[in-house]
Design an enzyme around this catalytic site. Sequence first.
Site, PDB file in Angstrom:
ATOM      1  N   ARG A   1       0.773  -1.031  -0.102  1.00  0.00           N
ATOM      2  CA  ARG A   1       0.020   0.039  -0.068  1.00  0.00           C
ATOM      3  C   ARG A   1       1.010   1.128  -0.089  1.00  0.00           C
ATOM      4  O   ARG A   1       0.201   2.440  -0.322  1.00  0.00           O
ATOM      5  CB  ARG A   1      -0.628   0.068   0.983  1.00  0.00           C
ATOM      6  CG  ARG A   1      -1.797  -1.274   1.444  1.00  0.00           C
ATOM      7  CD  ARG A   1      -2.438  -1.063   2.650  1.00  0.00           C
ATOM      8  NE  ARG A   1      -1.511  -1.323   3.796  1.00  0.00           N
ATOM      9  CZ  ARG A   1      -1.642  -0.944   4.978  1.00  0.00           C
ATOM     10  NH1 ARG A   1      -2.775  -0.349   5.570  1.00  0.00           N
ATOM     11  NH2 ARG A   1      -0.586  -1.390   5.893  1.00  0.00           N
TER      12      ARG A   1
ATOM     13  N   GLU B   1       7.103   7.344  12.025  1.00  0.00           N
ATOM     14  CA  GLU B   1       6.837   8.253  12.794  1.00  0.00           C
ATOM     15  C   GLU B   1       8.275   9.100  12.389  1.00  0.00           C
ATOM     16  O   GLU B   1       9.292   8.812  12.786  1.00  0.00           O
ATOM     17  CB  GLU B   1       7.115   7.765  14.056  1.00  0.00           C
ATOM     18  CG  GLU B   1       5.822   7.110  14.627  1.00  0.00           C
ATOM     19  CD  GLU B   1       5.948   6.431  16.100  1.00  0.00           C
ATOM     20  OE1 GLU B   1       6.945   6.491  16.687  1.00  0.00           O
ATOM     21  OE2 GLU B   1       4.832   6.306  16.485  1.00  0.00           O
TER      22      GLU B   1
ATOM     23  N   GLN C   1       7.423  25.101  15.589  1.00  0.00           N
ATOM     24  CA  GLN C   1       7.248  25.615  14.164  1.00  0.00           C
ATOM     25  C   GLN C   1       7.676  24.408  13.153  1.00  0.00           C
ATOM     26  O   GLN C   1       8.803  24.091  13.284  1.00  0.00           O
ATOM     27  CB  GLN C   1       7.661  26.748  14.006  1.00  0.00           C
ATOM     28  CG  GLN C   1       7.522  27.568  12.699  1.00  0.00           C
ATOM     29  CD  GLN C   1       8.027  28.746  12.491  1.00  0.00           C
ATOM     30  OE1 GLN C   1       7.812  29.734  13.264  1.00  0.00           O
ATOM     31  NE2 GLN C   1       8.769  29.112  11.422  1.00  0.00           N
TER      32      GLN C   1
ATOM     33  N   ARG D   1      20.316  27.421  -0.044  1.00  0.00           N
ATOM     34  CA  ARG D   1      19.680  28.213   0.879  1.00  0.00           C
ATOM     35  C   ARG D   1      20.589  27.996   2.442  1.00  0.00           C
ATOM     36  O   ARG D   1      20.766  27.057   2.802  1.00  0.00           O
ATOM     37  CB  ARG D   1      18.675  27.301   1.513  1.00  0.00           C
ATOM     38  CG  ARG D   1      17.124  27.410  -0.018  1.00  0.00           C
ATOM     39  CD  ARG D   1      16.036  26.937   0.470  1.00  0.00           C
ATOM     40  NE  ARG D   1      15.072  26.952  -0.644  1.00  0.00           N
ATOM     41  CZ  ARG D   1      14.415  27.490  -1.198  1.00  0.00           C
ATOM     42  NH1 ARG D   1      13.878  28.827  -0.398  1.00  0.00           N
ATOM     43  NH2 ARG D   1      13.682  27.483  -2.139  1.00  0.00           N
TER      44      ARG D   1
ATOM     45  N   HIS E   1      22.338  29.788   7.458  1.00  0.00           N
ATOM     46  CA  HIS E   1      21.239  30.490   8.215  1.00  0.00           C
ATOM     47  C   HIS E   1      21.571  30.167   9.702  1.00  0.00           C
ATOM     48  O   HIS E   1      21.679  28.949  10.035  1.00  0.00           O
ATOM     49  CB  HIS E   1      19.851  30.485   7.583  1.00  0.00           C
ATOM     50  CG  HIS E   1      19.609  30.590   6.381  1.00  0.00           C
ATOM     51  ND1 HIS E   1      18.728  30.281   5.750  1.00  0.00           N
ATOM     52  CD2 HIS E   1      20.347  31.648   5.470  1.00  0.00           C
ATOM     53  CE1 HIS E   1      18.685  30.937   4.211  1.00  0.00           C
ATOM     54  NE2 HIS E   1      19.781  31.571   4.366  1.00  0.00           N
TER      55      HIS E   1
ATOM     56  N   HIS F   1      23.334  26.913   9.530  1.00  0.00           N
ATOM     57  CA  HIS F   1      22.812  25.575   8.636  1.00  0.00           C
ATOM     58  C   HIS F   1      22.277  26.155   7.159  1.00  0.00           C
ATOM     59  O   HIS F   1      21.910  27.222   7.185  1.00  0.00           O
ATOM     60  CB  HIS F   1      21.622  24.953   9.367  1.00  0.00           C
ATOM     61  CG  HIS F   1      20.661  24.031   8.434  1.00  0.00           C
ATOM     62  ND1 HIS F   1      19.561  24.468   7.775  1.00  0.00           N
ATOM     63  CD2 HIS F   1      20.748  22.945   8.280  1.00  0.00           C
ATOM     64  CE1 HIS F   1      19.138  23.543   6.954  1.00  0.00           C
ATOM     65  NE2 HIS F   1      19.915  22.481   7.338  1.00  0.00           N
TER      66      HIS F   1
ATOM     67  N   TYR G   1      11.225  20.851   7.838  1.00  0.00           N
ATOM     68  CA  TYR G   1      12.031  21.033   9.111  1.00  0.00           C
ATOM     69  C   TYR G   1      11.420  21.715  10.249  1.00  0.00           C
ATOM     70  O   TYR G   1      10.429  22.711  10.050  1.00  0.00           O
ATOM     71  CB  TYR G   1      13.617  21.624   8.801  1.00  0.00           C
ATOM     72  CG  TYR G   1      13.457  23.168   8.391  1.00  0.00           C
ATOM     73  CD1 TYR G   1      13.764  24.077   9.155  1.00  0.00           C
ATOM     74  CD2 TYR G   1      13.490  23.455   6.975  1.00  0.00           C
ATOM     75  CE1 TYR G   1      13.640  25.559   8.710  1.00  0.00           C
ATOM     76  CE2 TYR G   1      13.283  24.851   6.680  1.00  0.00           C
ATOM     77  CZ  TYR G   1      13.484  25.766   7.286  1.00  0.00           C
ATOM     78  OH  TYR G   1      13.365  26.916   7.103  1.00  0.00           O
TER      79      TYR G   1
ATOM     80  N   ASP H   1      17.638  36.989  12.867  1.00  0.00           N
ATOM     81  CA  ASP H   1      17.821  36.412  11.396  1.00  0.00           C
ATOM     82  C   ASP H   1      19.234  36.778  11.023  1.00  0.00           C
ATOM     83  O   ASP H   1      19.583  37.731  10.919  1.00  0.00           O
ATOM     84  CB  ASP H   1      17.058  36.515  10.524  1.00  0.00           C
ATOM     85  CG  ASP H   1      16.891  35.628   9.361  1.00  0.00           C
ATOM     86  OD1 ASP H   1      17.536  34.457   9.431  1.00  0.00           O
ATOM     87  OD2 ASP H   1      16.680  35.989   8.279  1.00  0.00           O
TER      88      ASP H   1
ATOM     89  N   LYS I   1      19.820  37.966  -0.393  1.00  0.00           N
ATOM     90  CA  LYS I   1      20.179  37.961   1.133  1.00  0.00           C
ATOM     91  C   LYS I   1      21.259  36.969   1.189  1.00  0.00           C
ATOM     92  O   LYS I   1      22.549  37.172   1.854  1.00  0.00           O
ATOM     93  CB  LYS I   1      19.213  37.372   1.833  1.00  0.00           C
ATOM     94  CG  LYS I   1      19.377  37.027   3.270  1.00  0.00           C
ATOM     95  CD  LYS I   1      18.281  36.479   4.134  1.00  0.00           C
ATOM     96  CE  LYS I   1      18.611  35.524   5.131  1.00  0.00           C
ATOM     97  NZ  LYS I   1      17.362  35.087   5.937  1.00  0.00           N
ATOM     98  N   ASP I   2      21.251  35.713   0.828  1.00  0.00           N
ATOM     99  CA  ASP I   2      22.320  34.787   0.745  1.00  0.00           C
ATOM    100  C   ASP I   2      23.707  35.155  -0.034  1.00  0.00           C
ATOM    101  O   ASP I   2      24.762  34.876   0.428  1.00  0.00           O
ATOM    102  CB  ASP I   2      22.185  33.194   0.318  1.00  0.00           C
ATOM    103  CG  ASP I   2      20.878  32.686   1.359  1.00  0.00           C
ATOM    104  OD1 ASP I   2      20.729  33.483   2.566  1.00  0.00           O
ATOM    105  OD2 ASP I   2      20.398  31.726   0.992  1.00  0.00           O
TER     106      ASP I   2
END
Length: 187
Positions: free
Chosen positions: A24, A29, A47, A60, A63, A120, A133, A144, A170-171
Site C-alpha cells: 500500500r 513516525e 514550528q 539556502r 542561516h 545551517h 524542518y 535572523d 540575502k544569501d
Amino acid sequence: MVEVRALGLEGVYVIRPPKFEDDRGFFSETWNADKLAQAGIAVDFVQDNHSLSRPRGVMRGLHFQTPPFAQDKLVRVLSGAVFDVAVDIRQGSPTFGRWVGVTLSEMAWNQILVPKGFAHGFVTLEPDTEVAYKVSAPYSQPHDRTLRFDDPALSIDWPVPADKMILSAKDASAPFLADVETGFVHS
C-alpha cells in the site's frame, strides 16, 4: 527502533526513523519525542517549515538566529535530495568554524539535527526538491543572520560548483564568519 548517529560535531546527529513498507505504501513516525529522548535528544519544537526548490543547485544558507530566538532544527527531505551542512559558530568551541555535511534524500529517509549555535544550509542535488524542518523557536527577523556559503575560512566542500548555484539576494550578500557576531559562546 530509531537510528541516531553522531556526525562529529557536538549535538549534530543523523537520525533515521523506522519506515514500515508494504504494497500500500509506507508509514513512519518522523518525530517521536519520547523515543528521541531515550537516545539523549530532547528538543521542544514550535514550528514546522517547508520549502520547494525547483531547479538543481538552489543554495539556502548558511542561516541561523541569534539568542534568545536561537533554533534547533530537524531537517528532512520529502522529495529529491540535498547536501546539508552544519557549521559550529560558538565562540570558544574547540570546533569553531568546522562543518559537517550529509546528503539527505527521500530515498535514504534520513534527517539531520542541527542544534543551536550552528549555522545551517543546504544545496539541492535534484530538481523539485522539497525540504521540511522543525524548529525550536519561531522565526524572528531581527535575530535572523546569514553567513557566506563560500567563506574560504570554512572551506565547505559543496558538491555543486559555486558558479552553478542559485542564491537569494540575502544569501548572495552574506558576510563572512569573521565579520559576524554570532551571539553564541561555547560552555
